[in-house]
Write an enzyme that holds these catalytic residues in place. Structure first.
Site, PDB file in Angstrom:
ATOM      1  N   MET A   5      12.423   4.881   3.321  1.00 25.02           N
ATOM      2  CA  MET A   5      13.028   3.903   4.231  1.00 25.02           C
ATOM      3  C   MET A   5      12.414   2.511   4.121  1.00 25.02           C
ATOM      4  SD  MET A   5      13.685   5.984   7.792  1.00 25.02           S
ATOM      5  CE  MET A   5      14.275   4.490   8.600  1.00 25.02           C
ATOM      6  N   GLY A   6      11.144   2.437   3.776  1.00 22.85           N
ATOM      7  CA  GLY A   6      10.526   1.118   3.803  1.00 22.85           C
ATOM      8  C   GLY A   6       9.270   1.014   2.974  1.00 22.85           C
ATOM      9  N   ASP A  16       8.725  15.815  12.701  1.00 22.98           N
ATOM     10  CA  ASP A  16       8.325  15.794  11.294  1.00 22.98           C
ATOM     11  C   ASP A  16       6.810  15.965  11.169  1.00 22.98           C
ATOM     12  OD1 ASP A  16       8.847  15.779   8.589  1.00 22.98           O
ATOM     13  OD2 ASP A  16       8.809  13.594   8.392  1.00 22.98           O
ATOM     14  N   GLY A  75       8.177   4.159   0.729  1.00 25.56           N
ATOM     15  CA  GLY A  75       8.808   5.433   1.037  1.00 25.56           C
ATOM     16  C   GLY A  75      10.310   5.327   0.943  1.00 25.56           C
ATOM     17  N   ILE A 122       0.809  -1.226   0.000  1.00 22.37           N
ATOM     18  CA  ILE A 122       0.000   0.000   0.000  1.00 22.37           C
ATOM     19  C   ILE A 122       0.836   1.268   0.000  1.00 22.37           C
ATOM     20  CG2 ILE A 122      -2.049  -1.043   1.015  1.00 22.37           C
ATOM     21  CD1 ILE A 122      -1.217  -0.094   3.731  1.00 22.37           C
ATOM     22  N   GLY A 123       2.154   1.131   0.095  1.00 24.72           N
ATOM     23  CA  GLY A 123       2.986   2.322   0.050  1.00 24.72           C
ATOM     24  C   GLY A 123       4.465   1.992   0.094  1.00 24.72           C
ATOM     25  N   VAL A 139       5.173  -0.421   3.059  1.00 25.61           N
ATOM     26  CA  VAL A 139       4.067  -0.750   3.951  1.00 25.61           C
ATOM     27  C   VAL A 139       3.122  -1.670   3.191  1.00 25.61           C
ATOM     28  CG1 VAL A 139       2.170   0.129   5.354  1.00 25.61           C
ATOM     29  CG2 VAL A 139       4.279   1.460   5.138  1.00 25.61           C
ATOM     30  N   LYS A 142       5.058  -2.455   8.260  1.00 27.16           N
ATOM     31  CA  LYS A 142       6.100  -1.598   7.691  1.00 27.16           C
ATOM     32  C   LYS A 142       7.409  -2.381   7.708  1.00 27.16           C
ATOM     33  CE  LYS A 142       7.929   3.114   8.232  1.00 27.16           C
ATOM     34  NZ  LYS A 142       7.820   4.351   9.053  1.00 27.16           N
TER      35      LYS A 142
END
Length: 204
Positions: free
Chosen positions: A24-25, A137, A22, A19-20, A27, A42
């Site tokens: 770094m990782g 953040d 980024g 589903i995603g 998901v 994640k």
């Protein structure tokens, strides 16, 4: 690592979809085979797992988040490493959209909604700040909007991956290291971030 739909992870999670992805990782949405519960997992990217400080930062996110019990913090259920040594974090699966997506597609929201969501964000961050955790953040894409069972809007704060915690901070972030999203960073965070405190999150 095979992340094809249907793959069984850790002997108990059936992977449904990615589903995603980024910096770094990744998901993935998965189903707990025994509890019949949907979760989000994640998983750190293999190339990122080669950096000990990145692995430590990833695990710190889980450790920071699991201590927070507010309904306004995305809940962490489990944390550990895959058989190949890649760290993972199991979180509650949320249905909805992040605030950045909502603003992009629907434009500015009415004042009543904005005030309600920001008060929820303040409530969630107040618990983190009381425990000495500074998010560092805060931005619309880290505010996820879902629904309570009664249909009312519920804001969840995501991504404590670069949070500043009372213990172990100096080991992971040098004095001149700048972490965060520049357009939302406070001036002191821009200068290096070591001395940032709760006021930096409020600025953001």
């Amino acid at each position: 690592m095979d992340l094809a739909p249907g793959t069984i992870l850790l002997g108990k999670y059936r992977l449904d979809e990615i589903i995603g992805t980024g910096g770094m990782g990744r998901v993935v949405r998965a189903a707990h085979l025994y509890l019949q519960q949907s979760v989000a997992i994640k998983i750190l990217l293999p190339e990122m797992a080669e950096s000990p400080s990145t692995v430590a930062r990833f695990l710190r996110e889980a450790q920071a988040t699991v201590r927070l019990k507010s309904e306004h913090i995305a809940r962490v259920i489990d944390v550990g490493t895959m058989p190949d040594g890649i760290p993972f974090m199991v979180m509650e699966h949320l249905e909805g959209n992040d605030l950045n997506q909502i603003l992009r597609h629907h434009g500015p929201q009415i004042p009543e909604i904005v005030c309600d969501l920001m008060l929820q964000a303040c409530e969630g961050m107040a618990e983190a700040h009381a425990m000495g955790i500074v998010h560092r953040d805060i931005k619309p894409s880290n505010f996820y909007i879902t629904r309570r069972p009664d249909g009312s809007m519920l804001l969840k704060i995501l991504d404590f991956g670069i949070s500043k915690t009372p213990v172990g901070y100096d080991d992971l972030t040098g004095t001149q290291t700048v972490l965060g999203t520049p357009s939302y960073m406070s001036p002191e965070q821009m200068k290096g971030g070591k001395n940032t405190d709760a006021r930096s999150d409020i600025w953001s």
